[in-house]
Design a protein around this motif. Structure first.
Motif, PDB file in Angstrom:
ATOM      1  N   GLU A   1       0.845  -1.207   0.000  1.00 17.26           N
ATOM      2  CA  GLU A   1       0.000   0.000   0.000  1.00 17.26           C
ATOM      3  C   GLU A   1       0.873   1.248   0.000  1.00 17.26           C
ATOM      4  N   THR A   2       0.758   2.062  -1.039  1.00 20.25           N
ATOM      5  CA  THR A   2       1.612   3.244  -1.196  1.00 20.25           C
ATOM      6  C   THR A   2       0.859   4.559  -1.049  1.00 20.25           C
ATOM      7  N   ARG A   3      -0.454   4.500  -0.889  1.00 29.35           N
ATOM      8  CA  ARG A   3      -1.244   5.719  -0.786  1.00 29.35           C
ATOM      9  C   ARG A   3      -1.243   6.270   0.643  1.00 29.35           C
ATOM     10  N   VAL A   4      -1.736   7.478   0.780  1.00 32.25           N
ATOM     11  CA  VAL A   4      -1.875   8.104   2.092  1.00 32.25           C
ATOM     12  C   VAL A   4      -3.219   8.834   2.118  1.00 32.25           C
ATOM     13  N   ALA A   5      -3.850   8.841   3.296  1.00 33.29           N
ATOM     14  CA  ALA A   5      -5.226   9.331   3.406  1.00 33.29           C
ATOM     15  C   ALA A   5      -5.348  10.834   3.629  1.00 33.29           C
ATOM     16  N   LEU A   6      -4.227  11.498   3.820  1.00 33.36           N
ATOM     17  CA  LEU A   6      -4.250  12.935   4.072  1.00 33.36           C
ATOM     18  C   LEU A   6      -3.150  13.576   3.241  1.00 33.36           C
ATOM     19  N   THR A   7      -3.447  14.673   2.588  1.00 34.25           N
ATOM     20  CA  THR A   7      -2.463  15.387   1.781  1.00 34.25           C
ATOM     21  C   THR A   7      -2.319  16.809   2.321  1.00 34.25           C
ATOM     22  N   PRO A   8      -1.265  17.512   1.954  1.00 36.63           N
ATOM     23  CA  PRO A   8      -1.145  18.901   2.404  1.00 36.63           C
ATOM     24  C   PRO A   8      -2.371  19.746   2.035  1.00 36.63           C
TER      25      PRO A   8
ATOM     26  N   ALA B   1       5.004  10.363  -2.718  1.00 39.12           N
ATOM     27  CA  ALA B   1       5.788  11.551  -3.095  1.00 39.12           C
ATOM     28  C   ALA B   1       5.400  12.792  -2.298  1.00 39.12           C
ATOM     29  N   ILE B   2       4.972  12.581  -1.037  1.00 33.93           N
ATOM     30  CA  ILE B   2       4.673  13.701  -0.137  1.00 33.93           C
ATOM     31  C   ILE B   2       5.568  13.540   1.082  1.00 33.93           C
TER      32      ILE B   2
ATOM     33  N   THR C   1      -4.516  -1.863  -7.852  1.00 25.47           N
ATOM     34  CA  THR C   1      -4.176  -1.010  -8.997  1.00 25.47           C
ATOM     35  C   THR C   1      -3.970   0.461  -8.638  1.00 25.47           C
ATOM     36  N   PRO C   2      -4.806   1.080  -7.785  1.00 25.73           N
ATOM     37  CA  PRO C   2      -4.587   2.504  -7.493  1.00 25.73           C
ATOM     38  C   PRO C   2      -3.218   2.819  -6.905  1.00 25.73           C
ATOM     39  N   THR C   3      -2.590   1.847  -6.229  1.00 25.49           N
ATOM     40  CA  THR C   3      -1.278   2.130  -5.640  1.00 25.49           C
ATOM     41  C   THR C   3      -0.219   2.390  -6.701  1.00 25.49           C
ATOM     42  N   THR C   4      -0.466   1.980  -7.933  1.00 25.28           N
ATOM     43  CA  THR C   4       0.500   2.238  -8.999  1.00 25.28           C
ATOM     44  C   THR C   4       0.461   3.685  -9.465  1.00 25.28           C
ATOM     45  N   LEU C   5      -0.513   4.433  -8.980  1.00 27.44           N
ATOM     46  CA  LEU C   5      -0.637   5.864  -9.265  1.00 27.44           C
ATOM     47  C   LEU C   5      -0.806   6.599  -7.935  1.00 27.44           C
ATOM     48  N   ALA C   6       0.074   6.294  -6.993  1.00 25.92           N
ATOM     49  CA  ALA C   6      -0.117   6.709  -5.603  1.00 25.92           C
ATOM     50  C   ALA C   6      -0.337   8.212  -5.389  1.00 25.92           C
TER      51      ALA C   6
ATOM     52  N   ASP D   1      -1.689  10.598  -7.342  1.00 22.81           N
ATOM     53  CA  ASP D   1      -3.036  10.996  -7.768  1.00 22.81           C
ATOM     54  C   ASP D   1      -4.112  10.256  -6.977  1.00 22.81           C
ATOM     55  N   ALA D   2      -3.899   8.972  -6.724  1.00 18.52           N
ATOM     56  CA  ALA D   2      -4.870   8.199  -5.967  1.00 18.52           C
ATOM     57  C   ALA D   2      -5.019   8.751  -4.554  1.00 18.52           C
ATOM     58  N   SER D   3      -3.912   9.153  -3.953  1.00 13.68           N
ATOM     59  CA  SER D   3      -3.954   9.736  -2.612  1.00 13.68           C
ATOM     60  C   SER D   3      -4.701  11.063  -2.608  1.00 13.68           C
ATOM     61  N   ALA D   4      -4.425  11.892  -3.608  1.00  8.27           N
ATOM     62  CA  ALA D   4      -5.085  13.194  -3.685  1.00  8.27           C
ATOM     63  C   ALA D   4      -6.596  13.041  -3.782  1.00  8.27           C
TER      64      ALA D   4
END
Length: 374
Positions: A13-20, A44-45, A317-322, A324-327
């Motif tokens: 899992e490469t996504r994150v639930a909160l962004t700046p 990338a955050i 699949t969404p983790t391959t676009l972490a 954008d998927a996180s945003a």
């Protein structure tokens, strides 16, 4: 109101639930926001971006201490939430049918588990729908990955040395992922066709410039389940569809399968015999591979070659676009919580329509009707 976001611990899992971006939005509502150290690096955050946005960055124990709300992509182990307020809300993807043990653990711990994948598909909840936002990216990625594996050109090319024919792409399942797959394949110059058990999708397929492939001689079957999802079809329809697909699939270069039924194993759409009918060098991307697969023989995160055809699909699949998927996921969470934000009371008060749909546990009990019979 304290909002915390933990680093994801699920394998891969490469996504994150909160962004700046959403840190700033929550802070504008009056929230105190905290993020675990390193939570966004795989998307990338970096920590400095969170700090610049106004978030506290610290270890897991520090950020969940006295938290009212914890955000996640995949629901964290309840043990990580020690120190959060009694009855704290946890908004994430819970996979409650497959992980009932985790739901029970949340109930026992006294937390309010909010399953974002149970968001009702109603107009006012569209901006909160994580399944749609992530499926949109998945449909795009499936075509890009399949095109790369295919190894031939997508568009027709007329050159002095002769003409390169356009690739033929067939999309099976025209939900959010399928529609994006159609649009992406068209943009790449392919000849695109698509099918679905829901007859209402014909016009959507045509609107994107693709050719609809539908069973026409079986009356009275619409395939529309509750909430806009497809439902299982009669045996008569399944036989008619299998015959139609078998005839069509043999002519295709790339097939994208996207069919899922909530709470059930993915339906089988393509058999080994149908794979054998395809041309050598063809590619099938199974977007449902993590839920059992639409394609016989497909394996998550592996390239499987059968009868000269490559089968592929990602476990997540969404983790391959972490990034954008996180945003998108983070915006879904913000849209959800801000819609019920009571600044004066310092609380999030969910209404019945959406709250009852997503709430799994409350007051030490499992309260969701969809889990009552489990």
């Amino acid at each position: 109101m304290r909002i915390a976001a933990l680093r994801e611990r699920a394998p891969g899992e490469t996504r994150v639930a909160l962004t700046p971006e959403t840190v700033r939005k929550f802070a504008a509502l009056g929230a105190d926001v905290a993020v675990e150290t390193g939570a966004g690096e795989t998307a990338a955050i970096f920590d400095a971006a969170y700090e610049e946005a106004g978030a506290q960055v610290a270890d897991a124990a520090a950020i969940v201490r006295d938290a009212d709300i914890v955000l996640g992509i995949q629901a964290p182990d309840p043990a990580l939430l020690s120190g959060a307020k009694a009855g704290a809300m946890v908004a994430a993807v819970f996979d409650p049918f497959a992980r009932r043990d985790r739901v029970d653990a949340y109930a026992a711990a006294g937390y309010q588990a909010l399953a974002m994948e149970f968001m009702p598909r109603i107009t006012r909840a569209q901006s909160m729908d994580v399944l749609s936002s992530q499926s949109n990216l998945s449909g795009y990625k499936a075509v890009i990955a399949a095109a790369d594996t295919y190894g031939r050109a997508f568009p027709m090319m007329m050159t002095a040395a002769g003409t390169v024919q356009a690739a033929r792409v067939f999309v099976m399942g025209v939900g959010v992922a399928g529609l994006q797959a159609i649009a992406t394949a068209k943009r790449l110059g392919a000849q695109v066709s698509a099918t679905d058990v829901r007859s209402a999708t014909k016009e959507q397929i045509k609107s994107l410039g693709a050719k609809p492939i539908f069973v026409e001689d079986v009356a009275g079957i619409e395939g529309e389940g509750s909430g806009g999802y497809a439902t299982e079809m009669s045996e008569e329809y399944q036989q008619a569809q299998a015959k139609l697909v078998s005839e069509h699939i043999a002519k295709q270069d790339i097939v994208i399968t996207t069919a899922l039924i909530p709470g059930r194993a993915a339906p089988r759409l393509i058999t080994d015999a149908q794979i054998a009918s395809m041309k050598p060098g063809s590619v099938i991307f199974d977007l449902a591979v993590a839920q059992g697969g639409n394609v016989e023989g497909s394996q998550a995160d592996e390239l499987v070659v059968k009868h000269g055809v490559t089968l592929m699909g990602y476990a997540n699949t969404p983790t391959t676009l972490a990034p954008d998927a996180s945003a998108l996921f983070a915006r879904n969470l913000y849209n959800f919580l801000s819609a019920f934000w009571d600044k004066d009371a310092g609380a999030v008060t969910l209404d019945e329509e959406i709250g009852d749909a997503v709430r799994l546990t409350q007051g030490g009990k499992v309260v969701n009707e969809r889990l009552a019979a489990q």
